[in-house]
Design an enzyme around this catalytic site. Sequence first.
Site, PDB file in Angstrom:
ATOM      1  CB  CYS B  86      30.645  76.451  53.983  1.00  9.17           C
ATOM      2  SG  CYS B  86      30.236  74.821  54.641  1.00  9.17           S
ATOM      3  CG  HIS B 203      35.452  76.048  54.346  1.00 16.73           C
ATOM      4  ND1 HIS B 203      34.785  77.039  55.050  1.00 16.73           N
ATOM      5  CD2 HIS B 203      34.712  74.932  54.487  1.00 16.73           C
ATOM      6  CE1 HIS B 203      33.690  76.523  55.598  1.00 16.73           C
ATOM      7  NE2 HIS B 203      33.612  75.248  55.265  1.00 16.73           N
ATOM      8  CD  GLU B 205      36.924  79.925  55.022  1.00 14.90           C
ATOM      9  OE1 GLU B 205      36.829  79.782  53.794  1.00 14.90           O
ATOM     10  OE2 GLU B 205      36.183  79.328  55.843  1.00 14.90           O
TER      11      GLU B 205
END
Lengths: 79, 242
Positions: B86, B203, B205
Amino acid sequence: MKARVYVTYKPGVLDPQGQTVCQFLQNHGQAKVRDVRIGKLIEFDLEDMPRAEAESLLTEVSSSLLANPVIETFRVEMP
Amino acid sequence: MTFAVITFPGSNCDRDCHHALGAVLGYPVRAVFHKEHALGACDAVVIPGGFSYGDYLRAGALAKLSPIMPEVRRFAEAGGLVIGICNGFQILCEAGLLPGALIRNRSLRFVSREVMLRVENAHTAFTSQYEPAQVITVPIAHGEGCYVADDRTIEELEAEERVVFRYAGPRREDVPDGNPNGSRHAIAGIINARGNVLGLMPHPERVCDPLVGRTDGASVFRSMAAAVAGLRRADPPAVFVV
């Protein structure tokens, strides 16, 4: 001394903000507006120095930071 | 396999990365502040999401000049694995470690939702643990995620299979509908020519901990660990480097 740097999208780079404003104006009776591109104006207050020196300083900060050469161009303006 | 996660002023996904990499996946994680001049002992660098320097001027423009960035560049030039997520992707583009730029979403709206991604190249150091063309679901949350580059760069990225993730619908032909931000060729993530630097807007994660309902992102980090292990075994050739 005062100076200005204008940062604008290169031709061909999508400017959705400009498109939206353009469409808004056209939809609100401004039929003569053909296109709108939105950029940035950055105003500087510099110590007094020779014009050439100021120009090279502003070119340096513009090309390294203020404008992203992939998508933008810049123009330095001194009164 | 030690990950270094860099925190800039305004990073807000650094803790998510620490949690996903450390608590969930069990890798040692180093926290590195942007003012440091060394990464320390690590095998991979994570540039997390957020709004470094408030996104002032342009997203990622000021972060590229942080004291730690010359170290990140050296690390990448030495072949180390770097992932920018990002805002991290925006920073890598601004720093010139990846080609192109990320501009305002075509909709002019900040988009925060889950998207489907197709793994377009499963032979990279970041995707080896995925199946080729696997479709995964990963969240996005960005206002400036529209990937642009000149025609030549786009052609090069496609020809060299450096478009690693592409926004997709459930079916292969659904790509345009899956594009949440107007990115050229529905590009969600790319790697550099050497194959050791990845940038992506979604994302991964945020979808590692089973607690949040999905673990689709974990294989990105497992792939990186596998690549580092492979590099240690056979040095060179680096089997996972494209």
